[in-house]
Design an enzyme around this catalytic site. Sequence first.
Site, PDB file in Angstrom:
ATOM      1  N   THR A  19     -52.755  46.098  -6.375  1.00 22.05           N
ATOM      2  CA  THR A  19     -53.283  44.998  -5.396  1.00 22.05           C
ATOM      3  C   THR A  19     -54.040  43.742  -6.224  1.00 22.05           C
ATOM      4  O   THR A  19     -53.729  42.620  -5.711  1.00 22.05           O
ATOM      5  CB  THR A  19     -54.213  45.504  -4.215  1.00 22.05           C
ATOM      6  OG1 THR A  19     -53.394  46.576  -3.729  1.00 22.05           O
ATOM      7  CG2 THR A  19     -54.531  44.359  -3.326  1.00 22.05           C
ATOM      8  N   THR A  98     -55.879  50.766  -6.122  1.00 24.56           N
ATOM      9  CA  THR A  98     -56.642  51.803  -5.541  1.00 24.56           C
ATOM     10  C   THR A  98     -56.019  53.175  -5.132  1.00 24.56           C
ATOM     11  O   THR A  98     -57.090  53.985  -5.154  1.00 24.56           O
ATOM     12  CB  THR A  98     -57.440  50.967  -4.382  1.00 24.56           C
ATOM     13  OG1 THR A  98     -56.680  50.777  -3.305  1.00 24.56           O
ATOM     14  CG2 THR A  98     -58.252  49.687  -4.973  1.00 24.56           C
TER      15      THR A  98
END
EC number: 3.5.1.1
Length: 349
Positions: A19, A98
């Site tokens: 991300t 993540t």
Amino acid sequence: MRKTPPELPTILIFATGGTIGMHDVGGGLEPDPAFLEILEERADRVASRFGFRARVNQLQPAIDSANADEETAPKIARALRARVGAMRASGVVVTHGTDTLAYTASRLAFELAGLGVPVVVTGSQFAHGARPTDAFDNLQLAIRAVTQANPSAPVAVAFGGKILPAVRVTKSDAEALTAFRAERELGAAPRGLPGSPEDAPLVRADHARVTAIRFTPGLAAADLLALSSTGAAAMVLECYGAGNAPMSKPGMKDALRAISDRMPVVAITQCALGSVDTDRYAVGRQLAAAGVIAGADLTVEASIAKLGYLLDRGFTTEEIAHLMPMNLIGECVEPARRTAAARAGSAGD
């Protein structure tokens, strides 16, 4: 005669995807082709405050961390070893998605033990171009941690204002900026790996695939057998409490014995805190009698990382049974030491 200023020591920023390197152009988040240039400019600006320079490299191809597999972390580790040597880097920051950051960071802790420079893994919950974003706060935290760490410091995760030990970290929140936690502290007085990564080369053509399964009331012996038949090299059992499993279910004992005869099977606890003690309950003893290895207080991420690391270097099931509950790099507290600490605490009450 004018002197040439000395060259600043280098921090390697290794971008793997995720991300942090994405942007939204109207169709949802997707990789931003301009990110590497932005990352280098921002990283170099931060590093210069601490007397360093930053140089950015990228994993090829970059990945969405949800697609990470058993090859991903070892591939990153190989790339880092080569680049640290070639660049004479003084530290490494790895940016990572993540979803599987804790799994990759745990494996890097084993793969990069003895590297001689600090390694910190980071990422972000929001893309670098979002408003607001945590991308650059986390990057700054990671760079600062690398510049201040001892060269022999264990691999760490920098996220949400905290520096966490990689072999203890787990993702605990899908939305908050403080997405990661480490409920357990590093095990004290680690013994060290049984041979450094250089001394213990890979013996497999491919990397060992380790699967995990969580005991729930509906899980049957057939489910374990099915999972064990997929070509995996080892299995982690996320057990109830102190290492309990539904051993009275039809075929469970026989299934676990059959699987343990073919591969290492390691029991850890589902609980956020505490440790596996297969002597505590009768069902735990039955689990051990079926050949299941007690995994001390390892997290699921660290247990998968440790098993994969040991299998890739050719350790046998018998050797792995000895090593899994042993504190090698801080990934667990050994049962005997945990008992001694508990007794000392009781004596002080």
